[in-house]
Write an enzyme that holds these catalytic residues in place. Structure first.
Site, PDB file in Angstrom:
ATOM      1  N   HIS A   1       8.967  19.804  12.951  1.00 32.16           N
ATOM      2  CA  HIS A   1       9.565  18.503  13.278  1.00 32.16           C
ATOM      3  C   HIS A   1      10.343  17.828  12.163  1.00 32.16           C
ATOM      4  O   HIS A   1      10.356  16.607  12.062  1.00 32.16           O
ATOM      5  CB  HIS A   1       8.468  17.559  13.823  1.00 32.16           C
ATOM      6  CG  HIS A   1       7.928  18.028  15.136  1.00 32.16           C
ATOM      7  ND1 HIS A   1       6.664  17.746  15.580  1.00 32.16           N
ATOM      8  CD2 HIS A   1       8.483  18.803  16.093  1.00 32.16           C
ATOM      9  CE1 HIS A   1       6.469  18.314  16.772  1.00 32.16           C
ATOM     10  NE2 HIS A   1       7.571  18.974  17.093  1.00 32.16           N
TER      11      HIS A   1
ATOM     12  N   TYR B   1       9.803  17.427   9.058  1.00 28.34           N
ATOM     13  CA  TYR B   1       9.179  16.884   7.863  1.00 28.34           C
ATOM     14  C   TYR B   1       9.524  17.851   6.728  1.00 28.34           C
ATOM     15  O   TYR B   1      10.274  18.807   6.930  1.00 28.34           O
ATOM     16  CB  TYR B   1       7.677  16.661   8.100  1.00 28.34           C
ATOM     17  CG  TYR B   1       7.481  15.593   9.169  1.00 28.34           C
ATOM     18  CD1 TYR B   1       7.723  14.249   8.882  1.00 28.34           C
ATOM     19  CD2 TYR B   1       7.141  15.937  10.474  1.00 28.34           C
ATOM     20  CE1 TYR B   1       7.612  13.274   9.873  1.00 28.34           C
ATOM     21  CE2 TYR B   1       7.035  14.967  11.471  1.00 28.34           C
ATOM     22  CZ  TYR B   1       7.268  13.641  11.156  1.00 28.34           C
ATOM     23  OH  TYR B   1       7.180  12.677  12.137  1.00 28.34           O
TER      24      TYR B   1
ATOM     25  N   HIS C   1       1.967  20.888   7.734  1.00 25.68           N
ATOM     26  CA  HIS C   1       2.935  20.414   8.728  1.00 25.68           C
ATOM     27  C   HIS C   1       4.320  20.937   8.372  1.00 25.68           C
ATOM     28  O   HIS C   1       5.047  20.334   7.599  1.00 25.68           O
ATOM     29  CB  HIS C   1       2.924  18.887   8.752  1.00 25.68           C
ATOM     30  CG  HIS C   1       3.466  18.316  10.017  1.00 25.68           C
ATOM     31  ND1 HIS C   1       4.459  18.929  10.745  1.00 25.68           N
ATOM     32  CD2 HIS C   1       3.141  17.187  10.693  1.00 25.68           C
ATOM     33  CE1 HIS C   1       4.714  18.190  11.816  1.00 25.68           C
ATOM     34  NE2 HIS C   1       3.931  17.137  11.804  1.00 25.68           N
TER      35      HIS C   1
HETATM   36  C1  LIG Z   1       0.260   9.549  19.378  1.00 26.28           C
HETATM   37  C2  LIG Z   1       0.942  10.829  19.007  1.00 26.28           C
HETATM   38  C3  LIG Z   1       1.175  11.140  17.679  1.00 26.28           C
HETATM   39  C4  LIG Z   1       1.802  12.322  17.309  1.00 26.28           C
HETATM   40  N1  LIG Z   1       2.017  12.609  15.990  1.00 26.28           N
HETATM   41  C5  LIG Z   1       2.602  13.769  15.644  1.00 26.28           C
HETATM   42  C6  LIG Z   1       2.804  14.098  14.275  1.00 26.28           C
HETATM   43  O1  LIG Z   1       2.478  13.325  13.373  1.00 26.28           O
HETATM   44  N2  LIG Z   1       3.382  15.284  14.002  1.00 26.28           N
HETATM   45  C7  LIG Z   1       3.770  16.165  14.982  1.00 26.28           C
HETATM   46  O2  LIG Z   1       4.276  17.241  14.680  1.00 26.28           O
HETATM   47  N3  LIG Z   1       3.584  15.883  16.278  1.00 26.28           N
HETATM   48  C8  LIG Z   1       3.024  14.709  16.618  1.00 26.28           C
HETATM   49  N4  LIG Z   1       2.858  14.413  17.940  1.00 26.28           N
HETATM   50  C9  LIG Z   1       3.333  15.375  18.948  1.00 26.28           C
HETATM   51  C10 LIG Z   1       2.191  16.195  19.485  1.00 26.28           C
HETATM   52  O3  LIG Z   1       1.461  16.758  18.458  1.00 26.28           O
HETATM   53  C11 LIG Z   1       2.612  17.295  20.433  1.00 26.28           C
HETATM   54  O4  LIG Z   1       3.383  18.273  19.781  1.00 26.28           O
HETATM   55  C12 LIG Z   1       3.368  16.786  21.616  1.00 26.28           C
HETATM   56  O5  LIG Z   1       3.004  15.509  21.981  1.00 26.28           O
HETATM   57  C13 LIG Z   1       3.169  17.723  22.749  1.00 26.28           C
HETATM   58  O6  LIG Z   1       1.847  17.759  23.186  1.00 26.28           O
HETATM   59  P1  LIG Z   1       1.408  17.034  24.537  1.00 26.28           P
HETATM   60  O7  LIG Z   1       2.412  17.448  25.589  1.00 26.28           O
HETATM   61  O8  LIG Z   1       0.046  17.534  24.795  1.00 26.28           O
HETATM   62  O9  LIG Z   1       1.461  15.564  24.294  1.00 26.28           O
HETATM   63  C14 LIG Z   1       2.227  13.224  18.308  1.00 26.28           C
HETATM   64  C15 LIG Z   1       1.989  12.916  19.657  1.00 26.28           C
HETATM   65  C16 LIG Z   1       1.366  11.734  20.013  1.00 26.28           C
HETATM   66  C17 LIG Z   1       1.142  11.449  21.466  1.00 26.28           C
END
Ligand SMILES: Cc1cc2nc3c(=O)[nH]c(=O)nc-3n(C[C@H](O)[C@H](O)[C@H](O)COP(=O)(O)O)c2cc1C
Length: 243
Positions: free
Chosen positions: A27, A29, A24
């Site tokens: 974002h 981290y 990762h």
């Molecule tokens: C429940 C949930 C948990 C997520 N956890 C992370 C995370 O831990 N790290 C990360 O980089 N993005 C995380 N994301 C962001 C997603 O990985 C993704 O980049 C973002 O939601 C865009 O994708 P989508 O439009 O299909 O939702 C999370 C999203 C959701 C909905």
């Protein structure tokens, strides 16, 4: 810390039998905090230049390649993200393409040397701000695709466009692009089946994200199925109790 990553990767791949580990580096981290000029003020070999800011991430990548093999490793990168203080495209000191193109090209170089990572996973700029927005600035990620020649997972707001236009356009660019989905996967366990067959998606419930319960993650039904069974009622009670 690099040793911790190594131990975790060995446990995941060699002990637990995971298919891949994903580093990762997105974002803000830890790895992104080193990559971003806004947070990395170091004066040692881990700061002060594009190359130095990338060193920690590449040190971890190289350590994991030796430990479990390049084809077991993916990496997540968000060049345009402003989530948790990331610089984004408006950064006056360092444009993200300058900083991150170096990282992608170093990964590509390893690929050409026979150590190609399983995939690189890039977050699109429209997801720059996190939360439920899909209206971040639309910067092209074409440069990413032109540097990194391996499997590329692109993610961010792909299911929100009418007729899934964004998804269809990008997935058809070549035979190595995959689309990652997050929010709609929480509420559509059969998401790929629904996409393939033109079936309606169930809208996700954001209030169930980031809680201490599985409710909202594993309690949705497949298309045409009852959304919630016995287990999910218990899970919802657990969620309410936690709140
Ligand atoms: C429940 C949930 C948990 C997520 N956890 C992370 C995370 O831990 N790290 C990360 O980089 N993005 C995380 N994301 C962001 C997603 O990985 C993704 O980049 C973002 O939601 C865009 O994708 P989508 O439009 O299909 O939702 C999370 C999203 C959701 C909905």
């Amino acid at each position: 810390m690099i040793e911790d990553f190594k131990t975790a990767a060995i446990h995941a791949i060699k002990v637990a039998g995971f298919d891949f580990v994903e580093l990762h580096a997105a974002h803000m981290y830890t790895m992104a905090q080193f990559l971003e000029v806004v947070s990395n003020h170091r004066t040692d070999e881990y700061g002060g230049s594009i190359e130095n800011r990338t060193k920690l991430t590449l040190d971890i990548v190289d350590t994991l390649i030796d430990a479990v093999g390049a084809n077991k490793i993916g990496i997540r990168i968000s060049p345009y993200s402003t989530f948790q203080g990331g610089s984004g495209a408006d950064c006056k000191i360092m444009h993200p393409i300058a900083q991150y193109a170096y990282l992608y090209s170093e990964l590509e170089r390893r690929g050409k040397e026979g150590k190609r990572l399983a995939y690189v996973h890039s977050v699109e700029s429209r997801m720059a701000v996190g939360g439920d927005a899909i209206d971040g600035p639309e910067h092209s990620s074409e440069w990413v695709r032109q540097i990194w020649k391996g499997i590329l997972i692109r993610t961010g707001g792909y299911l929100h466009s009418p007729g899934y236009k964004l998804l269809i356009d990008d997935v058809n660019l070549d035979d190595r692009t995959l689309i990652g989905v997050s929010r709609y996967y929480t509420s559509n366990p059969d998401l790929a089946h629904r996409l393939k067959n033109g079936l309606e998606m169930t809208k996700y419930d954001r209030t169930t994200f980031y809680t201490q319960s599985n409710y909202g993650y594993n309690t949705w039904g497949k298309f045409g199925e009852e959304a919630q069974g016995e287990d999910s009622v218990q899970a919802k009670e657990q969620l309410v109790a936690l709140a």
